[in-house]
Design a protein around this motif. Structure first.
Motif, PDB file in Angstrom:
ATOM      1  N   SER A 270      -3.549  -3.394   0.256  1.00  0.00           N
ATOM      2  CA  SER A 270      -2.768  -2.633  -0.718  1.00  0.00           C
ATOM      3  C   SER A 270      -2.916  -1.130  -0.509  1.00  0.00           C
ATOM      4  O   SER A 270      -1.963  -0.365  -0.737  1.00  0.00           O
ATOM      5  CB  SER A 270      -3.197  -3.020  -2.138  1.00  0.00           C
ATOM      6  N   ARG A 273      -0.367  -0.079   2.078  1.00  0.00           N
ATOM      7  CA  ARG A 273       0.993  -0.058   1.525  1.00  0.00           C
ATOM      8  C   ARG A 273       1.190   1.157   0.630  1.00  0.00           C
ATOM      9  O   ARG A 273       2.248   1.790   0.632  1.00  0.00           O
ATOM     10  CB  ARG A 273       1.267  -1.350   0.741  1.00  0.00           C
ATOM     11  N   HIS A 274       0.164   1.474  -0.154  1.00  0.00           N
ATOM     12  CA  HIS A 274       0.239   2.643  -1.032  1.00  0.00           C
ATOM     13  C   HIS A 274       0.375   3.923  -0.205  1.00  0.00           C
ATOM     14  O   HIS A 274       1.136   4.841  -0.554  1.00  0.00           O
ATOM     15  CB  HIS A 274      -0.991   2.701  -1.924  1.00  0.00           C
ATOM     16  N   LEU A 302       9.163  -2.538  -3.316  1.00  0.00           N
ATOM     17  CA  LEU A 302       7.748  -2.303  -3.625  1.00  0.00           C
ATOM     18  C   LEU A 302       7.484  -2.273  -5.131  1.00  0.00           C
ATOM     19  O   LEU A 302       6.331  -2.388  -5.556  1.00  0.00           O
ATOM     20  CB  LEU A 302       7.284  -0.993  -2.994  1.00  0.00           C
ATOM     21  N   ASP A 305       5.633  -5.240  -5.931  1.00  0.00           N
ATOM     22  CA  ASP A 305       4.426  -5.475  -5.145  1.00  0.00           C
ATOM     23  C   ASP A 305       3.352  -6.150  -6.011  1.00  0.00           C
ATOM     24  O   ASP A 305       3.193  -5.818  -7.190  1.00  0.00           O
ATOM     25  CB  ASP A 305       3.885  -4.143  -4.614  1.00  0.00           C
ATOM     26  N   ASP A 307       0.275  -5.745  -6.017  1.00  0.00           N
ATOM     27  CA  ASP A 307      -0.734  -4.789  -6.443  1.00  0.00           C
ATOM     28  C   ASP A 307      -0.103  -3.839  -7.470  1.00  0.00           C
ATOM     29  O   ASP A 307       0.882  -3.152  -7.186  1.00  0.00           O
ATOM     30  CB  ASP A 307      -1.260  -3.989  -5.247  1.00  0.00           C
ATOM     31  N   SER A 308      -0.669  -3.794  -8.653  1.00  0.00           N
ATOM     32  CA  SER A 308      -0.070  -3.014  -9.736  1.00  0.00           C
ATOM     33  C   SER A 308      -0.016  -1.525  -9.414  1.00  0.00           C
ATOM     34  O   SER A 308       0.927  -0.827  -9.811  1.00  0.00           O
ATOM     35  CB  SER A 308      -0.849  -3.247 -11.038  1.00  0.00           C
ATOM     36  N   GLN A 309      -0.998  -1.020  -8.701  1.00  0.00           N
ATOM     37  CA  GLN A 309      -1.014   0.400  -8.376  1.00  0.00           C
ATOM     38  C   GLN A 309       0.132   0.760  -7.435  1.00  0.00           C
ATOM     39  O   GLN A 309       0.786   1.800  -7.605  1.00  0.00           O
ATOM     40  CB  GLN A 309      -2.360   0.788  -7.753  1.00  0.00           C
ATOM     41  N   VAL A 310       0.374  -0.092  -6.427  1.00  0.00           N
ATOM     42  CA  VAL A 310       1.482   0.149  -5.499  1.00  0.00           C
ATOM     43  C   VAL A 310       2.816   0.058  -6.238  1.00  0.00           C
ATOM     44  O   VAL A 310       3.703   0.901  -6.050  1.00  0.00           O
ATOM     45  CB  VAL A 310       1.435  -0.866  -4.338  1.00  0.00           C
TER      46      VAL A 310
END
Length: 574
Positions: A270, A273-274, A302, A305, A307-310
């Protein structure tokens, strides 16, 4: 008005003329192709299948389809069966009532097909020929022999695409791949064709659409990898691309972006990706409109995605399109090194997948040859002791084949042709037990009268074989492994594999169950080398939404493996 998608599939496997050998593949090939073409996620074609029809009926149906077609219709004609030719070298497609000595009046002449293409209002037609006649080949491949027939010479009509199984009709092959219900075979060519459309792997550029050029390139390389003696051919008279199907996967993340950015966006990490978001923001505000459009689509993807942050960062970038680039780009610059490492890692994983596939294909071919030798020896052997030894060799070779198939699964590939029909649960369990070396240590209760969907049956057999094999490997040779099959109240099929072995620690059980629920990516040098079976079970379970969970056995002895097959993959036997 959008054009219609129309497919006519002609399959002939039985012939009244004794000089034309009965074929195993055509019916199963046509059934599999019809299923994938009718799938709304792939094509949504209006599909008709003619099996063992007379020459007059086949020609009438072909003429009807091409005559009634509109200008914007897409027409697909598929033929699987024998091809013959006369002394002048003219090609004819054999039907069930074909007389070998009377090809002009008892077959479907290739010239007739070309005439229909040329006279049709539709200028988007595709003809797929998987033809053969006579001859035999050793186990695993049945050679469809005959003289060389340059198909493109006969079927190169304007506005048409011609895709054939080989350079000439002499080298089309059938695969000796017996389904778990017995007797189902496919041709190499059509198996690859169906696989590419069903999985979306034929969408080589990842734009979510499959055009004929992509399909040919996919089929060509797959067929050549599996059988170097066969070379599919392609003739296209189109000025532009002809889209014939959609990828069920949809557009892949990062289509239209530089390769290094695509690799970063598709990284399992992740953080990588971020980091790639910085690139996307630069592209969106850049001067290249095509690159900007691709970047916007990637940002949209995205937002979902895992991952919540991404996902949150992607939504923020979309909501603030006017934000100065410099602030965002600086974040990208700080992560360039991470992205470069991710690119290298992605390349290593891709190389590993290719290695898995190539090794698996080669070893499968050797194992099939070995099984053929063992089968011949069993037929000739009369000594009971020697026969028992041959049966042990047979089971060992079968186990080697399963290990080879594991590599295909780990690389993301499917095992091969699915069963065209639902499979009885009892056959699934029986096939799984036969796949392991210590089959004599397995006892199982009578299975309920249920059927498993053909699309999941082969994978379920492999999944169960891995669990049962693991149970026998980690328990004493004097103990039995029991398999219990029941139908749950909610309609699911529940299978329990119980051993009386050393068991597992709570930590190992939790780790295994976590991997079954969320299979991790495979990295070079990762633990998959030591826990292949666990990774394989997790991949197969995820593919079909099958729940797998391990727990302590009764009294703390051994391990119970519970497999729950979704209700929509199970139905009562009629």
């Amino acid at each position: 008005m959008a054009g219609r998608l129309i497919a006519l599939l002609v399959a002939t496997d039985e012939y009244q003329d004794g000089t034309l050998r009965t074929l195993a593949a055509p019916h199963h090939d046509a059934t599999a192709l019809a299923e994938v073409l009718c799938d709304p996620a792939v094509g949504g074609y209006r599909t008709s299948v003619l099996r063992n029809a007379s020459a007059s009926r086949v020609t009438r149906e072909i003429e009807s389809v091409f005559t009634k077609a509109r200008h914007d219709d897409v027409l697909l004609l598929y033929f699987s069966g024998h091809g013959i030719k006369d002394d002048a070298g003219q090609l004819y497609l054999a039907t069930t009532d074909t007389e070998h000595g009377l090809p002009r009046s008892t077959t479907v002449p290739a010239q007739f097909v070309r005439d229909q293409i040329d006279r049709s209002y539709s200028r988007r037609t595709m003809v797929v020929l998987d033809c053969c006649f006579g001859g035999a080949f050793p186990r695993s491949h049945v050679h469809r022999a005959g003289e060389e027939v340059p198909v493109q010479e006969f079927l190169s009509g304007r506005g048409s695409v011609i895709l054939t199984a080989s350079t000439a009709l002499e080298y089309a092959y059938e695969i000796d791949g017996v389904a778990i219900t017995g007797g189902s075979t496919r041709s190499v060519f059509t198996e690859v064709l169906v696989e590419g459309l069903r999985t979306g792997d034929a969408d080589l550029d990842g734009d979510g659409l499959v055009d004929v050029d992509e399909l040919y390139r996919y089929v060509y390389h797959q067929v050549r990898d599996r059988n170097p003696k066969q070379t599919p051919k392609f003739d296209c008279t189109f000025a532009g691309p002809l889209i014939i199907a959609r990828s069920p996967k949809g557009p892949r993340l990062g289509v239209g972006l530089p390769r290094e950015v695509v690799d970063a966006l598709r990284s399992p990490l992740s953080a990588v990706r971020h980091a790639a978001l910085g690139y996307l923001i630069e592209f969106v505000d850049g001067e290249d409109p095509l690159l900007a459009g691709s970047a916007r689509r990637a940002l949209d993807q995205l937002t979902a995605d895992p991952d919540s942050q991404v996902a949150r960062a992607a939504r923020s970038a979309i909501a603030s399109p006017g934000q100065p680039v410099s602030n965002q780009a600086s974040a990208s610059a700080r992560h360039h090194e991470t992205v470069e490492l991710a690119v290298q890692e992605a390349a290593q994983r891709e190389q590993l997948n290719h290695l898995f596939v190539n090794f698996s294909r080669r070893s499968q071919s050797l194992v099939e040859r070995q099984l053929g030798v063992i089968d011949r020896l069993k037929q000739e052997e009369r000594d009971p002791d020697h026969l028992a030894s041959l049966f042990k060799l047979d089971h060992l070779a079968t186990r080697m084949r399963r290990y080879s198939e594991n590599l295909l699964i780990l690389s993301g590939h499917h095992l091969g042709p699915e069963s065209p029909n639902p499979v009885p649960v009892v056959d699934v369990v029986r096939a799984a037990v036969s796949e392991i070396e210590q089959y004599s240590r397995v006892s199982w209760t009578t299975a309920p009268a249920l059927l498993v969907a053909g699309s999941a049956a082969r994978d379920l057999v492999h999944l169960l074989a891995e669990l049962i094999d693991n149970a026998t490997a980690y328990s004493s040779p004097e103990t039995m492994v029991t398999v219990t099959v029941v139908e749950a109240a909610d309609g699911r099929l529940v299978i329990r594999v119980r051993d009386r072995g050393v068991g597992m620690t709570d930590r190992d059980l939790d780790e295994a169950n976590r991997r079954f629920a969320d299979p991790p990516a495979i990295y070079p040098g990762g633990e998959v080398i030591h826990r292949t079976g666990m990774f394989v079970v997790a991949r197969l379970a995820t593919r079909h939404r099958i729940a797998v969970r391990l727990s302590d056995g009764d009294g703390g002895d051994g391990v119970d493996a519970l497999v729950a097959v979704p209700a929509d993959l199970v139905r009562p036997a009629s």
